[in-house]
Design a protein around this motif. Structure first.
Motif: not given
Lengths: 118, 372
Positions: B185-187, B264-265, B271-274, B279-281
């Protein structure tokens, strides 16, 4: 939090079972025909000379001892790394002192030839 | 005791184990196909469409093979060491997050088995256990080749473990936590691999040596040691070593992706797109698998491209170049965090790496001069 370790223990049990089942399948389905030659250690087809486990070069011990020394240093780094942002400049200086002491030992080992592999 | 929780753990364990087993089978296929391409061959393409059933055929063959146990081996250790090598390679995946979380029947299901606060320490310690399996396999075989292979492998793995551990420290410094989920999450705003590319490269080199891949595949130098530590193993016990090796490849790729490539990011600028996992797990596992696929491909490519490194040079590289460079990288990362500048981290580590490369070149040139 401790509960999560239980999950890891469960994974450990299940994966050990998978390993045992794999070995069991081999035992179950593989043929077993004994012979004297098959019992000997494999040495590229040459007649076996001497014992299999003999004395080993002392360099391997040296590397192992150095590893223990330096790996413990690495473990000391871990809590420091987590707390670094709270410690700030103080943590930085602490670690510089630590790394310098580490480097003195490292330079000594290098100078003494402990890192050579000739 | 919450039975639903127990069931959830059990199912997650099965997903992890069978995911890794399937991954192992198809990594061998991937490796054979791609190495064949790189060597202008076709590779296995007979069993099933495109040869996709080849791994299954290989597994079936190994089950029906005779298993030899030479007379003079140390039976208990000989039996246990394949397990001791294979089990950690599965268990290590427990703390790696595969995605965010989703809701199923009112339960929030996180895509990791355990989020322990000492995740990085857990990874390091479990990775070290695999060394025992290999050295004990070599020792218990009562065979000279196996013994030498086990020793070489141990010396190599523990030497490069230092670099590996120090690079964990670099990622922890940047992520400010030892929990793998927090590190990923830090990335969100920037991959650590983009801030600290030298750290990622060092980590990758160390993992190549950890999993005994080419160009560090000394333990299995077949011209010198027949098969190294698993010379005396056959049938399913050999298969376990084989499994462990490929699973370790997959797992270290997963760890490398988690620590430095955003896990997994998505790519940080998406990061702000769909396409964001916020937005989509369900995209999380896909991103992780894609990164693992690329890293495995890189490992295979390296195997096809480079010859094996000489053993004394391997140890020199590990102890004289990588250890000081890793210390420098950690120092520079910490300094960069202190002055809050990621550009400082990037540029100063690249400079440190350039100094290390110049040092290697000088050492190699001096050696060439001595021999001439």
């Amino acid at each position: 939090m401790l509960l999560e370790y239980l999950a890891i223990a469960l994974l450990l049990v299940v994966s050990t079972l998978v390993g045992l089942i794999a070995i069991g399948l081999g035992e179950l389905f593989g043929p077993k025909i004994k012979s004297k030659v098959k019992d000997e250690p494999y040495e590229s087809g040459m007649p076996v000379i001497g014992a299999g486990t003999r004395r080993m070069p002392v360099r391997f011990y040296l590397i192992a001892v150095l590893f223990i020394l330096f790996d413990i240093e690495v473990v000391f780094f871990l809590p420091w790394a987590v707390a670094f942002r709270q410690l700030g400049l103080f943590g930085m200086f602490e670690m510089v002192v630590f790394i310098v002491i580490l480097l003195v030992g490292y330079a000594y080992a290098w100078k003494k030839g402990a890192l050579e592999w000739e | 005791m919450d039975w639903a929780l127990l069931l959830e753990w059990f199912l997650k364990s099965l997903v992890l184990i069978f995911g890794l087993l399937g991954g192992f089978a198809y990594t061998t296929y991937y490796e054979r196909r791609w190495i064949a391409r790189l060597q202008v061959r076709v590779g296995p393409n007979r069993v099933g469409p495109l040869g996709l059933l080849q791994p299954i055929a290989d597994a079936a063959k190994l089950i029906f093979k005779e298993e030899l146990t030479p007379a003079k081996v140390y039976k208990t250790v000989f039996f246990l060491s394949p397990l001791l090598t294979m089990v950690p390679s599965l268990v290590i995946a427990a703390v790696i997050p595969l995605g965010t979380s989703f809701t199923l029947g009112g339960r929030t299901i996180h895509m990791y088995l355990a989020n322990i606060n000492v995740g990085a320490l857990y990874l390091m310690s479990v990775a070290s256990i695999a060394v025992y399996g290999i050295v004990l396999a070599g020792w218990s075989s009562n065979n000279k080749y196996a013994m030498l292979g086990g020793l070489r492998s141990t010396a190599q793995m523990i030497s490069y473990e230092l670099t590996l551990g120090l690079m964990f420290v670099a990622a922890i410094l940047l992520g400010n936590s030892m929990s793998m989920v927090d590190i990923v999450e830090g990335q969100r705003d920037m991959w650590f691999g983009a801030i600290q590319p030298v750290g990622f490269v060092l980590f990758f080199i160390a993992t190549l040596a950890e999993v005994n891949r080419s160009p560090f595949d000394m333990p299995e130098a077949e011209q010198e040691l027949t098969a190294g530590y698993h010379t005396e193993y056959s049938g399913m016990k050999f298969a376990l070593f084989f499994m462990a090796e490929y699973q370790k490849m997959i797992v270290v790729s997963m760890i490398g992706a988690t620590l430095f490539l955003g896990g997994y990011r998505e790519l940080w600028f998406l990061k702000d797109t769909f396409l964001s996992v916020d937005r989509a797990w369900f995209l999380g596992p896909f991103y992780l698998v894609a990164k693992v696929f690329l890293l495995l491909g890189l490992m295979i490519w390296i195997r096809a491209a480079w010859p094996r490194i000489r053993y004394d040079r391997l140890m020199s590289l590990g102890w004289k170049v990588l250890v000081p460079l890793s210390l420098a990288v950690i120092f520079l990362t910490a300094a960069g965090i202190l002055i809050e500048s990621s550009w400082f981290i990037l540029i100063s580590s690249l400079l440190a790496a350039a100094v290390a490369v110049a040092f290697i070149q000088r050492a190699l040139r001096r050696k060439a001069y001595e021999f001439a």
